[in-house]
Design a protein around this motif. Structure first.
Motif: not given
Length: 398
Positions: A14-32
Motif C-alpha cells: 500500500t497505497p494501492a489503487l483499487l478498481l471495482d470492475s462490476t461498478v465500472l461496467e455498470r457506469n459505462c453501460e449507463a452512459m452508453a
C-alpha cells in the motif's frame, strides 16, 4: 492486463489503487445508453482512467473513438489500438512532431484543438515542415471561461476557420466545447440549464461556420454532469464525458451519482495511533489521494476522503481523512473525546487495511501506474490493469 490468482488485498503493498470492475461496467453501460437515447456518438474522455482496459469497456459496441489530454495518453492508447483520438487540449507547435510520429507509427488519426489564429498558424507551419496533416476542432467557450471562442464571436470563429483552410496541413473538423463550470453548479436543475447552454452554444458556433461555407462534421460537447443531466442534444454529434467511468465523492455530492456508483478507491494500511491528537495514521498521503476537496463545496464532513473497510465501499460513520502530508494521512472521527478516539482506534487497529473514497477520481488515479481490479465487495484482486502516466510520449524529445 495481468491476470492474478485472486491475490488477497492483505498481500498488496500500500497505497494501492483499487478498481471495482462490476461498478465500472455498470457506469459505462449507463452512459452508453444515454448517448444512444440522445442519438449521439460517445467519445469517452480517458484522462480519468488512462487505461486501455477501461477504454475497451467504455467503447464496447461503439466506434472506439476516444478523447485524451496528454501526449503520453495519445501514445499509450494508439499503441493499444485506439486509433481515433481527439487531443482535447489547445495545441502548441512543440507537440506536432510527437503527434506526427504517433500517427505514422500506428496509422492513427489525431484531431487537434485550438481557439486562436496564432496557435493554428504555428501548428500548421510545423506540420507543413515535417509533412504532417491533422484534423482540427475550434474550441468554443459556453460558459466555463477556461479557453475557447464565444459562440457568437463570428469574427474570431471565421478567422480561425480561414486560417485552417489555407494552412495546407490542417483540415477543419468542427467545434468542441466543455462545460467545466457544471462542476460548480448546485442542484440538478442548474446543471440541466448549463447542459442546454453548452448544447446551444456549440450548435450556434457550428451554424455560423456552416453559414460562411465551412464544412462542420463534428459538434462535440462534454462533461459528466451535463452528459448525465442533458435533456436534449439535437444538433450535437458526440459527447465526451470522462469521470463517469469511476465517479467520485465530487459527483456524489451534487447528485450525479450515488456512493455505490464509485468504482475507484485507495487501499491504505493503518500505521499508527496518536492518542494526543486523536488521529489514526495511514500510509496514504497527499500524493496517494490528492489534496482535492472539491466535494466540500456541496457536502460537509468529507475531509480528504471517506473511510471504508478494506472489503467494501460503504463509508464508516463519522470517519474521514482529516489531514494529509506527503506520505501520511490522518484519520479523524466525529466528536472530540477520548472515548470517541478510542472507539476509532479499536475499529482501525494498527496493521489493518482501509479503503478511501476520493473526492476527484482523475486527480487521485493520475500518479499510479496500475489498477488492482476487484469485483464487488470481494477481498481479492483478480487482475492488474496498466495505465499511462506522466505527460510525454516515447521517442525523441520524451
Amino acid at each position: 492486463m495481468t491476470q492474478l490468482a485472486h491475490t488477497a488485498l492483505g498481500e498488496l503493498t500500500t497505497p494501492a489503487l483499487l478498481l471495482d470492475s462490476t461498478v465500472l461496467e455498470r457506469n459505462c453501460e449507463a452512459m452508453a445508453q444515454r448517448a444512444a437515447h440522445h442519438g449521439v456518438a460517445l467519445r469517452p474522455h480517458l484522462k480519468t482512467s488512462k487505461s486501455a482496459e477501461v477504454a475497451r469497456l467504455a467503447t464496447r459496441g461503439h466506434s472506439g473513438a476516444i478523447t485524451v489530454s496528454t501526449l503520453a495518453e495519445v501514445d499509450y492508447f494508439a499503441r493499444h489500438g485506439f486509433l481515433d483520438l481527439t487531443y482535447a487540449v489547445g495545441i502548441s507547435a512543440g507537440k506536432i512532431d510527437a503527434l506526427h510520429r504517433i500517427q505514422l507509427a500506428h496509422a492513427a488519426r489525431v484531431t487537434l484543438l485550438a481557439d486562436r489564429v496564432e496557435a493554428v498558424r504555428a501548428a500548421a507551419a510545423r506540420a507543413r515542415a515535417i509533412g504532417a496533416t491533422f484534423r482540427l476542432l475550434i474550441e468554443v467557450d459556453t460558459g466555463g471561461g477556461r479557453g475557447g471562442v464565444a459562440p457568437d464571436d463570428e469574427e474570431a470563429l471565421l478567422a480561425i476557420a480561414a486560417e485552417v483552410q489555407r494552412s495546407g496541413s490542417l483540415t477543419l473538423a468542427g467545434v468542441l466545447t466543455h462545460a467545466g463550470h457544471s462542476y460548480h453548479a448546485e442542484g440538478l436543475d442548474a446543471i440541466r440549464a448549463i447542459a442546454e447552454t453548452e448544447r446551444a452554444g456549440a450548435v450556434q458556433a457550428a451554424g455560423r461556420l456552416r453559414a460562411a461555407g465551412f464544412t462542420v462534421d463534428t459538434v462535440s460537447v462534454g462533461a459528466t454532469p451535463t452528459a448525465v443531466c442533458a435533456e436534449r442534444l439535437d444538433g450535437v454529434t458526440e459527447m465526451r464525458p470522462g469521470v463517469y467511468t469511476f465517479f467520485d465523492l465530487d459527483q456524489a455530492a451534487r447528485g450525479i451519482c450515488e456512493i455505490e456508483d464509485i468504482a475507484l478507491s485507495v487501499l491504505a494500511t493503518v500505521i499508527g495511533h496518536n492518542p494526543r491528537s486523536r488521529r489514526v495514521l495511514i500510509d496514504a498521503g497527499g500524493l496517494a489521494l490528492s489534496k482535492d476537496e472539491s466535494a466540500a463545496e456541496f457536502r460537509d464532513g468529507l475531509g480528504f476522503g471517506l473511510i471504508c473497510k478494506a472489503d467494501g465501499t460503504t463509508p464508516l460513520a463519522g470517519l474521514r481523512v482529516a489531514e494529509l502530508h506527503q506520505e501520511h494521512g490522518l484519520i479523524a472521527c466525529d466528536g472530540d473525546s477520548d472515548g470517541a478516539a478510542q472507539a476509532m482506534f479499536d475499529a482501525l487497529p494498527v496493521g489493518s487495511r482501509v479503503r478511501i473514497l476520493p473526492h476527484h477520481a482523475c486527480m487521485t488515479a493520475a500518479p499510479y501506474d496500475r489498477y488492482h481490479v476487484v469485483r464487488g465487495t470481494g477481498a481479492s484482486v483478480y487482475a492488474v490493469w496498466g495505465k499511462a502516466h506522466g505527460w510525454h510520449a516515447a521517442g525523441p524529445g520524451a
